[in-house]
Design a protein around this motif. Sequence first.
Motif, short mmCIF file in Angstrom:
data_model
loop_
_atom_site.label_atom_id
_atom_site.label_comp_id
_atom_site.label_asym_id
_atom_site.label_seq_id
_atom_site.Cartn_x
_atom_site.Cartn_y
_atom_site.Cartn_z
N ALA A 137 0.83 -1.20 0.00
CA ALA A 137 0.00 0.00 0.00
C ALA A 137 0.86 1.26 0.00
CB ALA A 137 -0.92 -0.01 1.22
N GLU A 138 2.00 1.20 0.68
CA GLU A 138 2.85 2.38 0.79
C GLU A 138 3.92 2.47 -0.30
OE1 GLU A 138 5.45 4.76 4.16
OE2 GLU A 138 4.15 3.11 4.76
N PHE A 139 4.50 1.32 -0.68
CA PHE A 139 5.67 1.34 -1.56
C PHE A 139 5.49 0.63 -2.89
CE2 PHE A 139 7.28 1.43 2.85
CZ PHE A 139 7.77 2.73 2.84
N GLY A 140 4.36 -0.03 -3.12
CA GLY A 140 4.13 -0.71 -4.37
C GLY A 140 4.34 -2.21 -4.25
N PRO A 141 4.17 -2.93 -5.35
CA PRO A 141 4.17 -4.39 -5.31
C PRO A 141 5.53 -4.98 -4.92
CG PRO A 141 3.98 -3.59 -7.57
CD PRO A 141 3.94 -2.40 -6.70
N LEU A 142 5.47 -6.09 -4.19
CA LEU A 142 6.67 -6.87 -3.84
C LEU A 142 7.04 -7.82 -4.98
CD1 LEU A 142 5.80 -7.70 -0.16
CD2 LEU A 142 7.90 -6.57 -0.91
N LEU A 143 6.02 -8.29 -5.71
CA LEU A 143 6.23 -9.23 -6.81
C LEU A 143 5.50 -8.72 -8.05
CD1 LEU A 143 5.44 -12.50 -4.84
CD2 LEU A 143 7.70 -11.65 -5.45
N ASN A 144 5.96 -9.16 -9.20
CA ASN A 144 5.26 -8.78 -10.42
C ASN A 144 4.36 -9.93 -10.88
OD1 ASN A 144 7.28 -10.52 -11.24
ND2 ASN A 144 7.93 -9.30 -12.95
N PHE A 145 3.84 -9.84 -12.06
CA PHE A 145 2.98 -10.85 -12.69
C PHE A 145 1.71 -11.12 -11.89
CE2 PHE A 145 7.33 -12.15 -14.07
CZ PHE A 145 7.21 -11.70 -15.36
N GLY A 146 1.18 -10.08 -11.24
CA GLY A 146 -0.10 -10.21 -10.55
C GLY A 146 -0.03 -10.83 -9.17
N PHE A 147 1.15 -11.24 -8.70
CA PHE A 147 1.25 -11.85 -7.39
C PHE A 147 1.29 -10.81 -6.29
CE2 PHE A 147 3.25 -15.11 -10.11
CZ PHE A 147 2.33 -16.12 -9.88
N GLY A 148 1.52 -9.57 -6.65
CA GLY A 148 1.64 -8.51 -5.65
C GLY A 148 0.38 -7.68 -5.48
N GLY A 149 -0.70 -8.08 -6.06
CA GLY A 149 -1.92 -7.31 -5.95
C GLY A 149 -2.00 -6.27 -7.05
N PRO A 150 -3.07 -5.50 -7.03
CA PRO A 150 -3.26 -4.50 -8.09
C PRO A 150 -2.25 -3.37 -7.97
CG PRO A 150 -4.97 -4.30 -6.43
CD PRO A 150 -4.17 -5.52 -6.08
N SER A 151 -1.95 -2.74 -9.09
CA SER A 151 -1.01 -1.63 -9.14
C SER A 151 -1.77 -0.32 -9.27
CB SER A 151 -0.06 -1.79 -10.32
OG SER A 151 0.89 -0.75 -10.35
N ARG A 152 -1.22 0.71 -8.68
CA ARG A 152 -1.79 2.04 -8.85
C ARG A 152 -1.14 2.68 -10.07
NH1 ARG A 152 -0.20 1.80 -3.44
NH2 ARG A 152 1.54 3.17 -3.88
N GLU A 153 -1.66 3.83 -10.50
CA GLU A 153 -1.04 4.56 -11.60
C GLU A 153 0.05 5.45 -11.07
OE1 GLU A 153 -3.51 6.54 -14.43
OE2 GLU A 153 -5.09 5.08 -14.13
N PRO A 154 1.14 5.65 -11.73
CA PRO A 154 1.55 4.92 -12.93
C PRO A 154 1.97 3.49 -12.57
CG PRO A 154 3.34 6.31 -12.21
CD PRO A 154 2.19 6.57 -11.29
N TRP A 155 2.25 2.72 -13.57
CA TRP A 155 2.68 1.34 -13.39
C TRP A 155 3.82 1.29 -12.39
CZ3 TRP A 155 1.38 -3.45 -13.60
CH2 TRP A 155 2.31 -4.47 -13.78
N GLN A 156 3.59 0.70 -11.24
CA GLN A 156 4.52 0.80 -10.12
C GLN A 156 5.72 -0.13 -10.21
OE1 GLN A 156 1.35 0.29 -7.16
NE2 GLN A 156 2.29 2.05 -6.18
N TRP A 157 5.60 -1.20 -10.92
CA TRP A 157 6.67 -2.20 -10.91
C TRP A 157 7.99 -1.62 -11.41
CZ3 TRP A 157 7.74 -6.08 -8.16
CH2 TRP A 157 8.75 -6.95 -8.52
N VAL A 158 7.94 -0.67 -12.32
CA VAL A 158 9.17 -0.12 -12.88
C VAL A 158 9.74 1.02 -12.05
CG1 VAL A 158 8.63 -0.83 -15.23
CG2 VAL A 158 7.92 1.43 -14.45
N GLN A 159 9.02 1.46 -11.05
CA GLN A 159 9.51 2.53 -10.20
C GLN A 159 10.36 1.93 -9.08
OE1 GLN A 159 6.45 5.20 -9.03
NE2 GLN A 159 5.63 5.37 -11.09
N GLY A 160 11.57 2.39 -8.94
CA GLY A 160 12.50 1.78 -7.98
C GLY A 160 12.52 2.51 -6.67
N PRO A 161 13.22 1.99 -5.73
CA PRO A 161 14.01 0.76 -5.91
C PRO A 161 13.14 -0.47 -5.79
CG PRO A 161 14.30 1.58 -3.69
CD PRO A 161 13.44 2.58 -4.42
#
Length: 85
Positions: free
Chosen positions: A56-80
Amino acid sequence: MKLDRQRALLRKVQEMEFVAVELNLYLDTHPCDQEALHDYNCAVEMLNKYKEKYQAEFGPLLNFGFGGPSREPWQWVQGPWPWEL
């Protein structure tokens, strides 16, 4: 600092994952140990709370849908990313 909070929360997730895995392994050989089963269920509950809080605070721990829904913008590419902490 935000990065310090992120590291601290990720550490809690890792610690609870370790506890849950160790109790899981113990229960594989001691399936009737009610105290260990209770401890396992508590560890899994805490782990899920820490994961939800982290995501909820920092974005998904895992990709491919295992980390729950993503907020905008696409969080997986935002680091670290979690493994970069």
